[in-house]
Design a protein around this motif. Structure first.
Motif, mmCIF file in Angstrom:
data_model
loop_
_atom_site.group_PDB
_atom_site.id
_atom_site.type_symbol
_atom_site.label_atom_id
_atom_site.label_comp_id
_atom_site.label_asym_id
_atom_site.label_seq_id
_atom_site.Cartn_x
_atom_site.Cartn_y
_atom_site.Cartn_z
ATOM 1 N N LEU A 64 0.768 -1.242 0.070
ATOM 2 C CA LEU A 64 0.006 -0.086 -0.091
ATOM 3 C C LEU A 64 0.781 1.236 0.051
ATOM 4 C CD1 LEU A 64 -2.906 1.367 0.244
ATOM 5 C CD2 LEU A 64 -2.500 1.272 2.910
ATOM 6 N N VAL A 65 0.539 2.225 -0.844
ATOM 7 C CA VAL A 65 1.383 3.358 -1.011
ATOM 8 C C VAL A 65 0.726 4.321 -0.626
ATOM 9 C CG1 VAL A 65 2.482 4.952 -2.592
ATOM 10 C CG2 VAL A 65 2.680 2.614 -3.195
ATOM 11 N N LEU A 66 1.257 5.258 0.521
ATOM 12 C CA LEU A 66 0.510 6.347 0.956
ATOM 13 C C LEU A 66 1.132 7.539 0.154
ATOM 14 C CD1 LEU A 66 0.567 5.857 4.514
ATOM 15 C CD2 LEU A 66 -0.967 4.985 2.989
ATOM 16 N N GLY A 67 0.342 8.235 -0.839
ATOM 17 C CA GLY A 67 0.771 9.084 -1.718
ATOM 18 C C GLY A 67 0.621 10.447 -1.317
ATOM 19 N N ASP A 68 0.399 11.495 -2.208
ATOM 20 C CA ASP A 68 -0.015 12.750 -2.287
ATOM 21 C C ASP A 68 1.073 13.688 -1.549
ATOM 22 O OD1 ASP A 68 -1.859 15.025 -2.381
ATOM 23 O OD2 ASP A 68 -2.208 15.023 -0.202
ATOM 24 N N GLU A 69 1.470 13.643 -0.447
ATOM 25 C CA GLU A 69 2.409 14.259 0.271
ATOM 26 C C GLU A 69 3.349 13.503 1.129
ATOM 27 O OE1 GLU A 69 0.779 16.681 3.897
ATOM 28 O OE2 GLU A 69 -0.148 17.527 2.017
ATOM 29 N N PRO A 70 4.434 13.909 1.437
ATOM 30 C CA PRO A 70 5.308 13.234 2.279
ATOM 31 C C PRO A 70 5.154 13.434 3.798
ATOM 32 C CG PRO A 70 6.633 15.019 1.318
ATOM 33 C CD PRO A 70 5.319 15.250 0.630
ATOM 34 N N VAL A 81 -6.545 3.179 11.360
ATOM 35 C CA VAL A 81 -6.378 4.397 10.613
ATOM 36 C C VAL A 81 -4.987 4.675 10.673
ATOM 37 C CG1 VAL A 81 -7.253 5.995 11.946
ATOM 38 C CG2 VAL A 81 -7.490 6.350 9.664
ATOM 39 N N PHE A 82 -4.375 5.027 9.475
ATOM 40 C CA PHE A 82 -2.970 5.758 9.174
ATOM 41 C C PHE A 82 -3.551 7.340 9.333
ATOM 42 C CE2 PHE A 82 -2.201 2.105 6.641
ATOM 43 C CZ PHE A 82 -0.825 1.721 7.222
ATOM 44 N N VAL A 83 -2.748 7.949 10.232
ATOM 45 C CA VAL A 83 -2.988 9.411 10.259
ATOM 46 C C VAL A 83 -1.771 10.154 9.833
ATOM 47 C CG1 VAL A 83 -3.325 11.354 12.235
ATOM 48 C CG2 VAL A 83 -4.291 9.182 12.218
ATOM 49 N N LEU A 161 -5.298 17.028 8.632
ATOM 50 C CA LEU A 161 -5.025 15.690 8.530
ATOM 51 C C LEU A 161 -5.288 15.006 7.365
ATOM 52 C CD1 LEU A 161 -6.554 13.576 10.367
ATOM 53 C CD2 LEU A 161 -6.405 15.510 11.980
ATOM 54 N N GLY A 162 -4.456 13.839 7.026
ATOM 55 C CA GLY A 162 -4.771 13.066 6.118
ATOM 56 C C GLY A 162 -5.278 11.557 6.715
ATOM 57 N N LEU A 163 -6.152 10.915 6.329
ATOM 58 C CA LEU A 163 -6.625 9.808 6.917
ATOM 59 C C LEU A 163 -6.619 8.401 5.960
ATOM 60 C CD1 LEU A 163 -9.818 10.918 8.941
ATOM 61 C CD2 LEU A 163 -7.652 10.437 9.936
ATOM 62 N N VAL A 164 -6.138 7.428 6.278
ATOM 63 C CA VAL A 164 -6.065 6.322 5.414
ATOM 64 C C VAL A 164 -6.641 5.080 6.323
ATOM 65 C CG1 VAL A 164 -4.966 4.639 3.986
ATOM 66 C CG2 VAL A 164 -4.191 6.922 4.077
ATOM 67 N N GLN A 165 -7.923 4.694 6.038
ATOM 68 C CA GLN A 165 -8.557 3.790 6.828
ATOM 69 C C GLN A 165 -8.544 2.630 6.322
ATOM 70 O OE1 GLN A 165 -12.967 3.970 7.506
ATOM 71 N NE2 GLN A 165 -12.615 4.309 9.665
ATOM 72 N N LEU A 166 -8.274 1.462 7.055
ATOM 73 C CA LEU A 166 -8.415 -0.087 6.863
ATOM 74 C C LEU A 166 -9.366 -0.666 7.646
ATOM 75 C CD1 LEU A 166 -4.669 -0.883 7.219
ATOM 76 C CD2 LEU A 166 -5.550 -0.031 5.280
ATOM 77 N N ARG A 167 -10.375 -1.194 6.624
ATOM 78 C CA ARG A 167 -11.465 -2.149 7.065
ATOM 79 C C ARG A 167 -11.613 -3.581 6.576
ATOM 80 N NH1 ARG A 167 -16.309 -0.657 5.502
ATOM 81 N NH2 ARG A 167 -15.261 0.569 3.673
ATOM 82 N N PRO A 168 -11.729 -4.124 7.781
ATOM 83 C CA PRO A 168 -11.620 -5.736 7.237
ATOM 84 C C PRO A 168 -12.879 -5.948 6.361
ATOM 85 C CG PRO A 168 -11.004 -5.622 9.400
ATOM 86 C CD PRO A 168 -11.699 -4.142 9.222
ATOM 87 N N LEU A 169 -12.742 -6.761 5.218
ATOM 88 C CA LEU A 169 -13.774 -7.063 4.463
ATOM 89 C C LEU A 169 -14.253 -8.458 4.803
ATOM 90 C CD1 LEU A 169 -12.857 -5.679 1.260
ATOM 91 C CD2 LEU A 169 -14.608 -4.939 2.391
ATOM 92 N N ALA A 170 -15.438 -8.744 4.803
ATOM 93 C CA ALA A 170 -15.987 -10.030 4.958
ATOM 94 C C ALA A 170 -15.449 -10.926 4.163
ATOM 95 C CB ALA A 170 -17.701 -10.230 4.953
ATOM 96 N N HIS A 171 -15.466 -12.432 4.229
ATOM 97 C CA HIS A 171 -14.864 -13.475 3.614
ATOM 98 C C HIS A 171 -15.995 -13.802 2.497
ATOM 99 C CE1 HIS A 171 -11.281 -14.077 5.932
ATOM 100 N NE2 HIS A 171 -12.013 -13.919 6.991
ATOM 101 N N GLY A 172 -15.522 -13.963 1.274
ATOM 102 C CA GLY A 172 -16.558 -14.644 0.358
ATOM 103 C C GLY A 172 -16.534 -14.054 -0.931
#
Length: 172
Positions: A64-70, A81-83, A161-172
């Motif tokens: 996963l690349v966190l782009g836009d700004e360093p 969440v990445f902050v 601030l920037g937010l990059v959220q990870l949410r587990p997805l259901a299997h299937g």
């Protein structure tokens, strides 16, 4: 390198000016960073990501690349969440605004990320094998598929601030 996020409540990662990348631990040796004899290095590929997030193949997995700004970045496991620190007077102020930022976020399109387990967040310019010798954060993710979405939020007049959220997805 100038450090904007001083040590405090969270562990922050900074880059030398390019994107940060979260590489699955199992494929760290396959990330060459800015090294390599190829026309386009792994780092060049990461720099081509347009927007806040992108996915790049690494070995038999995907990073996963966190782009836009360093921006200085941390991961809050309790919120998934990445902050990314764009502007704030202090770490305390920035972290205090995260709940309001999550409520106010206008999320961009989601991407699905298959993760084999823990990942390491570090400056994309570094080879994966050298990443433990530089700024990095180890993130304990369970294997599975995650929905990834990003937003840039201004929860207060002096806090962005920037937010990059990870949410587990259901299997299937």
């Amino acid at each position: 390198m100038v450090r904007y996020a001083e040590p405090g409540a969270a562990e922050w990662v900074e880059s030398g000016g390019g994107p940060l990348i979260a590489v699955p631990e199992t494929v760290l040796p396959f990330w060459a960073g800015a090294d390599g004899d190829e026309t386009a290095s792994d780092y060049d590929r990461a720099c081509e990501v347009d927007g806040y997030v992108g996915l790049l193949p690494v070995g038999d997995s995907v990073a996963l690349v966190l782009g836009d700004e360093p921006a200085s970045t941390t991961y809050l496991p309790d919120r998934g969440v990445f902050v990314r620190w764009s502007a704030a007077e202090s770490e305390e102020q920035l972290l205090a605004e995260v709940p309001a930022a999550l409520d106010a976020a206008v999320w961009g399109p989601e991407v699905a990320w298959n993760v084999p387990g823990p990942v390491l967040l570090f400056d994309a310019a570094w080879p994966g094998t050298d990443s433990l010798r530089t700024d990095h954060v180890w993130i304990a993710l369970d294997p599975g598929r995650y929905a990834v979405r990003a937003a840039h939020v201004r929860p207060g007049p002096e806090t962005w601030l920037g937010l990059v959220q990870l949410r587990p997805l259901a299997h299937g």
